[in-house]
Design a protein around this motif. Sequence first.
Motif, PDB file in Angstrom:
ATOM      1  N   ARG A  42      37.211  10.744  -4.407  1.00  0.00           N
ATOM      2  CA  ARG A  42      38.518  10.229  -4.804  1.00  0.00           C
ATOM      3  C   ARG A  42      39.592  10.823  -3.897  1.00  0.00           C
ATOM      4  O   ARG A  42      39.598  12.014  -3.637  1.00  0.00           O
ATOM      5  CB  ARG A  42      38.821  10.615  -6.251  1.00  0.00           C
ATOM      6  N   GLY A  80      40.569   2.389  -6.628  1.00  0.00           N
ATOM      7  CA  GLY A  80      40.687   3.662  -5.914  1.00  0.00           C
ATOM      8  C   GLY A  80      42.036   4.323  -6.125  1.00  0.00           C
ATOM      9  O   GLY A  80      42.271   5.427  -5.640  1.00  0.00           O
ATOM     10  N   GLU A  91      38.371   2.183 -10.542  1.00  0.00           N
ATOM     11  CA  GLU A  91      37.308   2.278  -9.547  1.00  0.00           C
ATOM     12  C   GLU A  91      36.400   1.075  -9.657  1.00  0.00           C
ATOM     13  O   GLU A  91      36.184   0.564 -10.750  1.00  0.00           O
ATOM     14  CB  GLU A  91      36.407   3.493  -9.825  1.00  0.00           C
TER      15      GLU A  91
END
Length: 131
Positions: A42, A80, A91
């Motif tokens: 991430r 994201g 995500e």
Amino acid sequence: MLQEIQEQFGYIPSEAVDWLAEKLKISKQEIYGVTTFYNHFRQNPPGKHEIKVCLGTACHVGGGEKLLDTIEEKLSIDSGETTPDGKFSLERVACVGACALAPAVVLDEDVHGRMTQRLLKRLLDKVQKEK
Ligand code: FES
């Protein structure tokens, strides 16, 4: 080392990239090359609520992309990213092991199967109203 950093912070902070580059005597670009190549890493802090849209084969065929579009539009973020208020992060993931319930969306730890755009909007509204 990147996995340990992510475990500790929930994402890869730029300060950690600086530290790691100096420690390993490699460029920051090499580290960013790894963290941006693998979806696992991430770039932003996770939101209070993590939404994962499954785009494995069964969910893709079942309309997973439309579900992802719905969330991106409703929350004004791309996959994201985290909403500016820190409430949601989004995500795209591969199979979450619920193919029989495709298309599936995971909100925090709960798998929501046979999801539709209408049900998804309702679910997001419910969570947005929570304090
Ligand atoms: S492909 Fe989505 S749960 Fe398996």
